[in-house]
Design a protein around this motif. Structure first.
Motif, PDB file in Angstrom:
ATOM      1  N   ARG A   1       0.836  -1.191   0.000  1.00  0.00           N
ATOM      2  CA  ARG A   1       0.000   0.000   0.000  1.00  0.00           C
ATOM      3  C   ARG A   1       0.879   1.253   0.000  1.00  0.00           C
ATOM      4  N   THR A   2       0.380   2.309  -0.641  1.00  0.00           N
ATOM      5  CA  THR A   2       1.054   3.602  -0.653  1.00  0.00           C
ATOM      6  C   THR A   2       0.029   4.690  -0.375  1.00  0.00           C
ATOM      7  N   GLY A   3       0.400   5.648   0.440  1.00  0.00           N
ATOM      8  CA  GLY A   3      -0.513   6.746   0.716  1.00  0.00           C
ATOM      9  C   GLY A   3       0.098   7.743   1.687  1.00  0.00           C
ATOM     10  N   ILE A   4      -0.670   8.755   2.012  1.00  0.00           N
ATOM     11  CA  ILE A   4      -0.230   9.754   2.977  1.00  0.00           C
ATOM     12  C   ILE A   4      -0.197   9.133   4.371  1.00  0.00           C
ATOM     13  N   GLY A   5       0.874   9.394   5.107  1.00  0.00           N
ATOM     14  CA  GLY A   5       0.980   8.932   6.477  1.00  0.00           C
ATOM     15  C   GLY A   5       0.374   9.935   7.443  1.00  0.00           C
ATOM     16  N   ASP A   6       0.747   9.846   8.688  1.00  0.00           N
ATOM     17  CA  ASP A   6       0.243  10.773   9.708  1.00  0.00           C
ATOM     18  C   ASP A   6       0.953  12.121   9.580  1.00  0.00           C
ATOM     19  N   ILE A   7       0.175  13.159   9.323  1.00  0.00           N
ATOM     20  CA  ILE A   7       0.724  14.508   9.153  1.00  0.00           C
ATOM     21  C   ILE A   7       1.122  15.066  10.524  1.00  0.00           C
ATOM     22  N   LEU A   8       2.247  15.746  10.543  1.00  0.00           N
ATOM     23  CA  LEU A   8       2.804  16.258  11.794  1.00  0.00           C
ATOM     24  C   LEU A   8       2.902  17.779  11.749  1.00  0.00           C
ATOM     25  N   PHE A   9       2.293  18.449  12.739  1.00  0.00           N
ATOM     26  CA  PHE A   9       2.423  19.890  12.910  1.00  0.00           C
ATOM     27  C   PHE A   9       3.364  20.146  14.085  1.00  0.00           C
ATOM     28  N   ARG A  10       4.307  21.072  13.889  1.00  0.00           N
ATOM     29  CA  ARG A  10       5.319  21.316  14.909  1.00  0.00           C
ATOM     30  C   ARG A  10       5.443  22.811  15.203  1.00  0.00           C
ATOM     31  N   THR A  11       5.713  23.099  16.458  1.00  0.00           N
ATOM     32  CA  THR A  11       6.069  24.454  16.859  1.00  0.00           C
ATOM     33  C   THR A  11       7.302  24.377  17.759  1.00  0.00           C
ATOM     34  N   LYS A  12       8.088  25.438  17.742  1.00  0.00           N
ATOM     35  CA  LYS A  12       9.275  25.500  18.613  1.00  0.00           C
ATOM     36  C   LYS A  12       9.463  26.934  19.068  1.00  0.00           C
ATOM     37  N   TYR A  13       9.658  27.097  20.375  1.00  0.00           N
ATOM     38  CA  TYR A  13       9.870  28.431  20.941  1.00  0.00           C
ATOM     39  C   TYR A  13      11.141  28.415  21.777  1.00  0.00           C
TER      40      TYR A  13
ATOM     41  N   ALA B   1      -4.578  10.289  17.086  1.00  0.00           N
ATOM     42  CA  ALA B   1      -3.836  11.538  17.262  1.00  0.00           C
ATOM     43  C   ALA B   1      -2.860  11.397  18.421  1.00  0.00           C
ATOM     44  N   ALA B   2      -1.834  12.219  18.411  1.00  0.00           N
ATOM     45  CA  ALA B   2      -0.840  12.189  19.483  1.00  0.00           C
ATOM     46  C   ALA B   2      -0.276  13.587  19.681  1.00  0.00           C
ATOM     47  N   LEU B   3       0.038  13.907  20.935  1.00  0.00           N
ATOM     48  CA  LEU B   3       0.597  15.204  21.296  1.00  0.00           C
ATOM     49  C   LEU B   3       1.924  14.977  22.003  1.00  0.00           C
ATOM     50  N   THR B   4       2.969  15.656  21.527  1.00  0.00           N
ATOM     51  CA  THR B   4       4.311  15.486  22.077  1.00  0.00           C
ATOM     52  C   THR B   4       4.863  16.819  22.545  1.00  0.00           C
ATOM     53  N   GLY B   5       5.376  16.835  23.766  1.00  0.00           N
ATOM     54  CA  GLY B   5       6.095  17.988  24.282  1.00  0.00           C
ATOM     55  C   GLY B   5       7.570  17.662  24.408  1.00  0.00           C
ATOM     56  N   THR B   6       8.444  18.579  23.970  1.00  0.00           N
ATOM     57  CA  THR B   6       9.876  18.312  23.945  1.00  0.00           C
ATOM     58  C   THR B   6      10.659  19.476  24.549  1.00  0.00           C
ATOM     59  N   LEU B   7      11.582  19.149  25.437  1.00  0.00           N
ATOM     60  CA  LEU B   7      12.527  20.119  25.968  1.00  0.00           C
ATOM     61  C   LEU B   7      13.800  20.018  25.148  1.00  0.00           C
ATOM     62  N   ILE B   8      14.291  21.149  24.650  1.00  0.00           N
ATOM     63  CA  ILE B   8      15.403  21.173  23.705  1.00  0.00           C
ATOM     64  C   ILE B   8      16.508  22.059  24.244  1.00  0.00           C
ATOM     65  N   GLY B   9      17.721  21.572  24.198  1.00  0.00           N
ATOM     66  CA  GLY B   9      18.872  22.364  24.604  1.00  0.00           C
ATOM     67  C   GLY B   9      20.011  22.187  23.620  1.00  0.00           C
ATOM     68  N   SER B  10      20.747  23.257  23.351  1.00  0.00           N
ATOM     69  CA  SER B  10      21.905  23.157  22.464  1.00  0.00           C
ATOM     70  C   SER B  10      22.869  24.288  22.764  1.00  0.00           C
ATOM     71  N   SER B  11      24.114  24.087  22.371  1.00  0.00           N
ATOM     72  CA  SER B  11      25.143  25.100  22.605  1.00  0.00           C
ATOM     73  C   SER B  11      26.237  24.929  21.557  1.00  0.00           C
TER      74      SER B  11
ATOM     75  N   ASP C   1       4.499  19.045  19.297  1.00  0.00           N
ATOM     76  CA  ASP C   1       4.140  18.384  18.046  1.00  0.00           C
ATOM     77  C   ASP C   1       2.730  17.822  18.153  1.00  0.00           C
ATOM     78  N   LEU C   2       1.957  17.966  17.100  1.00  0.00           N
ATOM     79  CA  LEU C   2       0.634  17.361  17.006  1.00  0.00           C
ATOM     80  C   LEU C   2       0.626  16.437  15.798  1.00  0.00           C
ATOM     81  N   ARG C   3       0.442  15.140  16.053  1.00  0.00           N
ATOM     82  CA  ARG C   3       0.361  14.163  14.973  1.00  0.00           C
ATOM     83  C   ARG C   3      -1.098  13.836  14.704  1.00  0.00           C
ATOM     84  N   LEU C   4      -1.526  14.022  13.473  1.00  0.00           N
ATOM     85  CA  LEU C   4      -2.910  13.768  13.098  1.00  0.00           C
ATOM     86  C   LEU C   4      -3.047  12.372  12.496  1.00  0.00           C
ATOM     87  N   PRO C   5      -4.152  11.689  12.738  1.00  0.00           N
ATOM     88  CA  PRO C   5      -4.334  10.323  12.213  1.00  0.00           C
ATOM     89  C   PRO C   5      -4.791  10.329  10.758  1.00  0.00           C
TER      90      PRO C   5
END
Length: 438
Positions: A248-260, A292-302, A275-279
């Protein structure tokens, strides 16, 4: 800005047309059983014996999986759906990160590196900057909990239904599964810098899943004895192969992301991502999770000279799927970028995922007791799967590089390497990508 968005809109339209051309007509799949039901049907209901000789009762459909064996194909499907639909994809953050210098009236690079491949760094695109790109990856799954998928190592045993305690119920059908499972994912993404410290992004995956399965079934005539006509396949054979396949081939779960980015630092800082993953993917055919799924992420870099370390820690809350129960997930990513040259960044990420309380299958010895036609009692040991509660831990390593080939255009090449044997494992997955900023 108007010229930028005009270019942007034309490129998005071109990508959308390409994506539609990649998806075959839905009519080609009509009438075929969903991929999510293939294994359960093959193991639980498609292994039929031949009609018995005249004078014998029919035993054509008398063998069924035991209680744990009925759960095993379901858990196969659950892990396939979950791991395929949530398999790590390349980061949607742009390889170029900019800050605006008001004194000069121009954008300037915020880092000498081009960012991680699968993780996120705290840096954002920069106000008004747009990144567009695509990542392509192909996974061939070779094992399940350390057992080879295509070598017949995964075995189920089918018991005879209760026929009143008659001796022939002691026979067992051994079913060895061989499965070729491949997936390809082409992920198109757009990332836009709303402000200097706030990005929004969307990722649209086009997924292909291909399954080619067979079950080599063999009648173990423990109670009836060799040559007995009671249980056999066509022509009196004691073994038979049952195949099944689909793609099978088709669109997978679309992902919307924000980062602050809430803590600014030279070349990095601290940020939070949501991140919001839509079914949107077809879970019945293993193209999405169905929830659907909702993900919260803590991000650090230097940044430390030519090195730019980063880390992510995330938690995913998953909704209830229609096909399988998706799991909440704890994840972490830690890695480093190395500016090997002005146009080359080498990257490495350690990626860990814990699928919480998803349940697992483990091999255990089961004593099977039976009685022969003379009434003598015997026993044998069958090594088969049983379900145990608990979480599933997946660990992988991503290594590769990003290459600045022209202006603000990057090409990336990475390998995603599984480091443990838990669950469904694709040992090495190649990933290539292209992104450009404007």
């Amino acid at each position: 800005m108007n010229r930028r968005f005009s270019v942007f809109n034309r490129r998005v339209l071109s990508a959308a047309i390409c994506g539609m051309l990649m998806v075959p007509a839905a009519a080609a799949a009509q009438g075929e059983a969903p991929l999510s039901q293939m294994l359960t049907r093959l193991i639980q209901s498609e292994i039929w014996l031949a009609p018995p000789p005249p004078g014998f009762p029919s035993h054509e459909a008398h063998f069924i999986p035991g209680e744990d064996q009925q759960l095993a194909p379901y858990l196969f499907n659950q892990q396939i759906v979950t791991q395929l639909a949530t398999f790590p994809i390349g980061s949607s953050s742009g390889g170029f990160s900019f800050t605006f210098d008001p004194s000069l009236g121009v954008f300037q690079r915020a880092s000498d590196t081009f960012g991680p491949a699968f993780a996120e760094r705290a840096l954002t695109n920069g106000r008004g900057r747009v990144t567009f790109g695509a990542n392509y990856q192909r996974s061939s799954y070779g094992s399940f909990n350390g057992q080879s998928l295509d070598g017949g190592d995964i075995t189920f045993y089918l018991r005879h239904i209760d026929s009143g305690g008659l001796f022939f119920e002691g026979d067992v059908v051994e079913a060895k599964l061989a499965l070729d499972l491949d997936s390809t994912t082409t992920s198109f993404f757009v990332n836009y810098g709303v402000t200097d410290n706030f990005d929004i992004a969307v990722t649209v995956p086009i997924v292909n899943v291909s399954m080619d399965a067979r079950v080599d079934a063999r009648i173990l005539r423990l109670a009836t004895g060799e040559g007995s006509p009671i249980h056999s396949f066509e022509g009196g054979a004691s073994s038979k192969t049952f195949p099944a396949s689909g793609s099978r081939t088709g669109i997978g779960d679309i992902l919307f992301r924000t980062k602050y980015r809430f803590v600014e630092a030279q070349g990095g800082g601290m940020a939070v991502g949501v991140d919001l993953r839509l079914p949107s993917g077809d879970a019945e055919n293993l193209l999405g999770t169905g929830a659907a799924a909702l993900t919260g992420t803590l991000i650090g870099s230097s940044v430390h000279g030519r090195l730019a370390p980063h880390f992510n820690a995330s938690f995913t809350i998953a909704g209830e799927g229609d096909v399988v129960q998706t799991a909440n997930e704890f994840g972490y990513k830690a890695g480093v970028e190395f500016a090997a040259a002005p146009t080359v960044t080498l990257v490495a990420d350690l990626i860990g995922r814990t699928l919480l309380d998803v349940g697992r299958l483990q091999l255990a010895d089961t004593v099977w007791r039976y009685t022969d036609s003379q009434g003598e009692q015997f026993s044998t040991t069958l090594r088969e799967y049983e379900r145990v509660s608990g979480s599933l831990n997946l660990v992988s390593l991503a290594v590769g590089g990003k290459f600045n080939v022209a202006a603000d255009t990057l090409i990336s090449a990475n390998l995603l390497i599984a480091l443990n044997d838990s669950g469904l494992v694709a040992r090495v997955t190649p990933v290539v990508g292209l992104d450009f900023s404007f």
